[in-house]
Design a protein around this motif. Sequence first.
Motif, short mmCIF file in Angstrom:
data_model
loop_
_atom_site.label_atom_id
_atom_site.label_comp_id
_atom_site.label_asym_id
_atom_site.label_seq_id
_atom_site.Cartn_x
_atom_site.Cartn_y
_atom_site.Cartn_z
N GLY A 102 3.57 -4.24 9.72
CA GLY A 102 3.84 -3.86 8.29
C GLY A 102 2.89 -2.88 7.64
O GLY A 102 2.13 -2.08 8.50
N SER A 103 2.81 -2.96 6.40
CA SER A 103 2.28 -1.80 5.58
C SER A 103 1.40 -2.30 4.39
O SER A 103 2.13 -3.16 3.64
CB SER A 103 3.49 -0.92 5.22
OG SER A 103 2.51 0.23 4.13
N GLU B 240 -1.86 5.44 -0.48
CA GLU B 240 -2.08 5.64 0.85
C GLU B 240 -2.09 4.53 1.92
O GLU B 240 -2.39 3.28 1.48
CB GLU B 240 -3.90 6.11 0.76
CG GLU B 240 -4.45 6.52 1.99
CD GLU B 240 -5.90 6.87 1.87
OE1 GLU B 240 -6.56 7.20 3.16
OE2 GLU B 240 -6.50 6.82 0.95
N GLU B 241 -1.87 4.80 3.12
CA GLU B 241 -1.48 3.76 3.95
C GLU B 241 -2.92 3.27 4.53
O GLU B 241 -3.41 4.28 5.21
CB GLU B 241 -0.59 4.15 5.06
CG GLU B 241 -0.41 3.03 6.01
CD GLU B 241 0.11 1.60 5.66
OE1 GLU B 241 -0.38 0.81 6.00
OE2 GLU B 241 1.14 1.74 5.00
N LEU C 250 4.07 -7.54 5.58
CA LEU C 250 2.92 -7.56 6.58
C LEU C 250 2.82 -8.66 7.28
O LEU C 250 3.20 -9.71 7.11
CB LEU C 250 1.66 -7.43 5.54
CG LEU C 250 0.28 -7.68 5.75
CD1 LEU C 250 -0.04 -6.28 6.29
CD2 LEU C 250 -0.52 -7.96 4.55
N ARG D 183 4.34 -4.19 2.36
CA ARG D 183 5.74 -4.60 2.81
C ARG D 183 5.64 -5.17 4.17
O ARG D 183 5.22 -4.42 5.23
CB ARG D 183 6.21 -3.27 2.67
CG ARG D 183 6.69 -2.55 1.37
CD ARG D 183 7.67 -3.51 0.78
NE ARG D 183 7.93 -3.19 -0.70
CZ ARG D 183 7.35 -3.53 -1.78
NH1 ARG D 183 6.41 -4.45 -1.52
NH2 ARG D 183 7.39 -3.12 -3.12
N ARG E 67 -0.49 -0.28 1.21
CA ARG E 67 -0.61 1.13 0.63
C ARG E 67 -1.38 1.07 -0.69
O ARG E 67 -1.04 0.21 -1.67
CB ARG E 67 0.61 1.81 0.34
CG ARG E 67 1.66 2.06 1.58
CD ARG E 67 2.82 2.81 1.13
NE ARG E 67 2.45 4.22 0.84
CZ ARG E 67 2.33 5.12 1.68
NH1 ARG E 67 2.69 4.86 3.12
NH2 ARG E 67 2.15 6.41 1.59
N THR F 110 -3.53 0.32 6.60
CA THR F 110 -3.45 -0.45 7.77
C THR F 110 -4.02 0.37 9.29
O THR F 110 -4.54 -0.32 9.84
CB THR F 110 -2.13 -0.92 7.94
OG1 THR F 110 -1.12 -0.08 8.04
CG2 THR F 110 -1.69 -2.18 6.77
N ALA F 111 -3.64 1.36 9.17
CA ALA F 111 -3.88 2.20 10.43
C ALA F 111 -5.18 2.78 10.41
O ALA F 111 -5.71 3.72 11.36
CB ALA F 111 -2.78 2.66 10.67
N ASP G 123 5.77 -9.44 1.40
CA ASP G 123 6.10 -8.39 0.63
C ASP G 123 5.46 -8.59 -0.56
O ASP G 123 5.70 -10.02 -1.37
CB ASP G 123 7.56 -8.23 0.41
CG ASP G 123 8.31 -7.94 1.57
OD1 ASP G 123 7.52 -6.79 2.41
OD2 ASP G 123 9.48 -7.83 2.03
#
Length: 453
Positions: free
Chosen positions: A93-94, A100-101, A29, A27, A96, A103-104, A58
Amino acid sequence: MLTKPEDAQHPEEAAGQADGEALLEVRDLEVHFGLRGGGLSRFTGRDGGAVKAVDGIDLSLRRGEVLGLVGESGSGKTTLGRTLIGLTKATGGSVRYRGEEITALTERRLRPLRRKLQMVFQDPHASLNPAMDIRTAVGHPLRIHQLVDSDQEYEARVVHALERVGLTPPERFLTKFPGDLSGGQKQRAVLARAIIAEPELLVADEPISMLDMSVRAKILQLMLDLKRDLDLTYVYVTHDLASAKFFCDTIAIMYLGRIVEYGPTAQVFADPQHPYTMALLAAIPEPDPERALPRELPRGEIPDAARPPLGCSFHPRCPVAVAECGWESRDLRTLLENRWLKLSPGQSEREKALFADVEALSVPGASSASITPGRSHTAQDVLEYLVRLREEASAADSREPFWDGVVAMNAESGHAVVEFAPPRDPRLSLMPATGVQVACHLREAEVSSTTGT
């Protein structure tokens, strides 16, 4: 041009339909790479801008699906593929993976997922360490992820992986080094290394582009066989529409960091909706000279990703662009320079003399153009010249969409001023009854008329 092997089935037949379970959800990104400014920029504290390699993506990837990321060089497809599995850090953005996310996540927390998210790189010659024999190179992930308890188990799994990818008998290849293998054999070894840790998702970055034509279809068929046997999901990065048509269930057409068309492969190929997709399909060579037709390829070149066009990034090259596509001052400069290239040197110089500094029109993002007249010329001379160009374009058979974006031309304080329609950024819209999403102002109008919104 890739031809389908006789025993190859369509991907849906060979590997079964994707089961609908979401493996990846992406999403908004973004991946932006900062540019270093010059000495003056560092002195004044201004940054050098950024390249928006991935800009607001997306998409969803189902388990068992083959998603193709297609576009010209510089479209952002490789950066997107790398970001999906955490090899390149997102700036916004994200992403998953199974909810599970990722990117971080730090590298330490991401490492356990590495065995499930693998990548096959474009160059098989550079993907293998020339100092490692195939036994060591293929089995390396087993050591990294501590997936084996003994040398015997290690050997057995390496042998099994080599057999899976068609390097048989495996004993013949275990002690060989990459320099002893052909290009196709190296790519098979790379695939063996990618699958040995039992991943769920493989990002394949141009996996056949550096191989001989004679082995490309065989490698794609091998990847389909692995998909079927190991329940793999693929993201297939390519500039080759022919192989994407053969291999992919879903296709995303990318241009300057964005997806401009996204949907089922068969539908996109049968009825392309975005002008860029149409241009890519028109560029596919026709091997039969009796059926070859004249091709209307996009004019110009891909814009600078560090200074992308306003609105729709494709509009400077689009033959059907409309007023709100994002016309700006530098589009006027391009139009003028293209005209002058077609004129005789004398006529070209006379027209150029109307402008004191054409370079001044190159400012990115300028939604109006303020033109200083050349020596011995007035703003009215410039306006009359531009009006004449617009009238000539209207009378000509070939449409020049630039003039649709001009809403006013007048003289102000000794300058000729050209005002453009406000730019509007197209977003992906779902076309009715097709399952295809398109980012194009022309298609937005069709969606609105169909849905009544």
